[in-house]
Motif scaffolding. Structure first.
Motif, mmCIF file in Angstrom:
data_model
loop_
_atom_site.group_PDB
_atom_site.id
_atom_site.type_symbol
_atom_site.label_atom_id
_atom_site.label_comp_id
_atom_site.label_asym_id
_atom_site.label_seq_id
_atom_site.Cartn_x
_atom_site.Cartn_y
_atom_site.Cartn_z
ATOM 1 N N PRO A 49 14.710 32.399 56.984
ATOM 2 C CA PRO A 49 15.615 33.368 57.592
ATOM 3 C C PRO A 49 15.459 34.738 56.945
ATOM 4 C CG PRO A 49 16.772 31.343 57.036
ATOM 5 C CD PRO A 49 15.421 31.244 56.420
ATOM 6 N N CYS A 106 20.683 27.858 52.529
ATOM 7 C CA CYS A 106 20.666 28.936 53.511
ATOM 8 C C CYS A 106 19.368 28.915 54.302
ATOM 9 C CB CYS A 106 20.847 30.277 52.803
ATOM 10 S SG CYS A 106 20.724 31.705 53.888
ATOM 11 N N GLU A 107 18.257 28.773 53.597
ATOM 12 C CA GLU A 107 16.954 28.724 54.273
ATOM 13 C C GLU A 107 16.923 27.604 55.303
ATOM 14 O OE1 GLU A 107 12.368 27.456 53.518
ATOM 15 O OE2 GLU A 107 14.148 26.353 52.874
ATOM 16 N N PHE A 163 19.468 25.918 56.725
ATOM 17 C CA PHE A 163 20.396 26.114 57.845
ATOM 18 C C PHE A 163 19.791 27.075 58.868
ATOM 19 C CE2 PHE A 163 24.026 25.180 54.709
ATOM 20 C CZ PHE A 163 24.014 23.829 55.030
ATOM 21 N N GLY A 164 19.103 28.101 58.378
ATOM 22 C CA GLY A 164 18.466 29.044 59.294
ATOM 23 C C GLY A 164 17.364 28.389 60.111
ATOM 24 N N TYR A 175 25.445 26.763 63.342
ATOM 25 C CA TYR A 175 24.491 26.867 62.246
ATOM 26 C C TYR A 175 23.950 28.285 62.077
ATOM 27 C CZ TYR A 175 24.802 22.128 60.738
ATOM 28 O OH TYR A 175 25.296 20.961 60.184
ATOM 29 N N THR A 176 23.950 29.041 63.138
ATOM 30 C CA THR A 176 23.601 30.458 63.002
ATOM 31 C C THR A 176 24.649 31.179 62.159
ATOM 32 O OG1 THR A 176 22.443 30.479 65.126
ATOM 33 C CG2 THR A 176 23.162 32.606 64.265
ATOM 34 N N THR A 228 24.513 30.083 58.485
ATOM 35 C CA THR A 228 23.395 30.735 57.791
ATOM 36 C C THR A 228 23.795 32.127 57.329
ATOM 37 O OG1 THR A 228 21.814 29.508 59.151
ATOM 38 C CG2 THR A 228 20.977 31.438 57.981
ATOM 39 N N GLU A 273 26.236 31.682 54.385
ATOM 40 C CA GLU A 273 25.599 31.164 53.177
ATOM 41 C C GLU A 273 24.640 32.182 52.561
ATOM 42 O OE1 GLU A 273 26.125 28.269 51.659
ATOM 43 O OE2 GLU A 273 27.482 27.369 53.116
ATOM 44 N N ALA A 274 24.146 33.109 53.366
ATOM 45 C CA ALA A 274 23.193 34.105 52.853
ATOM 46 C C ALA A 274 23.805 34.961 51.745
ATOM 47 C CB ALA A 274 22.702 34.992 53.994
#
Length: 200
Positions: free
Chosen positions: A7, A129-130, A132-133, A148-149, A152, A155-156
């Protein structure tokens, strides 16, 4: 081997990308992934509150990690709602081989332990995060993809939070050197573990 796209929000540079095979394993048993995701969110909230309790004299940490714990608990509630809507049930906690391997990297000594705990949490959040993206990209348009978008995006921010806290209590060059070491070790851990229908 082919790799999934990281992401663009991910600022902490992981040393290896999650391969496409992970996505296939997750989509093949998405129910199991959801149950694991819920457990990860709950554990993240609980872990941060343990740090608040243990380091209650560190004002910046307390002020930052209480809202973090609340946000992770809200994510847990959201994932649990999806789980209940699908007629699923959670299962007893299992040891996460990824997290267990990372925790074995923690060095002895109060200050080194504190630094490593913060930075390992940063690495765990960055990997989550990675992934989930990647999952958001792979899901068909609909509520799950939207969820999930959004997860992400949320979580970023988290891995940066733990790195900032580390720099609050340690010199920036000390933090960066140790973070580089942990990222290199994390890459080897990821490449050594089998793929599971799980966040890690």
């Amino acid at each position: 081997r082919a790799s999934a796209r990281r992401p663009p929000q991910l600022m902490l540079r992981l040393r290896t990308e999650t391969p496409n095979e992970w996505t296939g394993v997750v989509l093949a048993d998405f129910d199991a992934f959801l149950v694991d995701h819920a457990a990860c969110e709950r554990k993240a909230s609980a872990t941060s509150l343990k740090l608040v309790s243990h380091y209650s004299d560190r004002t910046a940490l307390v002020r930052e990690l209480i809202p973090f714990a609340q946000e992770e608990l809200e994510h847990y509630a959201q994932v649990m709602e999806i789980i209940l809507e699908r007629g699923l049930a959670t299962r007893p906690d299992e040891k996460d081989p990824y997290v267990r391997a990372l925790m074995q990297l923690i060095k002895r000594g109060p200050e080194q332990y504190f630094l490593d705990r913060l930075l390992i949490l940063a690495v765990i959040e960055a990997r989550g995060c990675e992934r989930f993206g990647i999952l958001a990209d792979a899901l068909e348009p609909g509520p799950l993809k939207d969820f999930y978008t959004e997860i992400t995006r949320s979580e970023a921010r988290h891995h940066g939070l733990f790195v900032r806290l580390a720099k609050e209590y340690f010199a920036a060059e000390v933090v960066q050197q140790r973070l580089d070491e942990l990222l290199e070790a994390e890459a080897k851990i990821v490449e050594s573990l089998p793929f599971r229908a799980a966040v890690h």
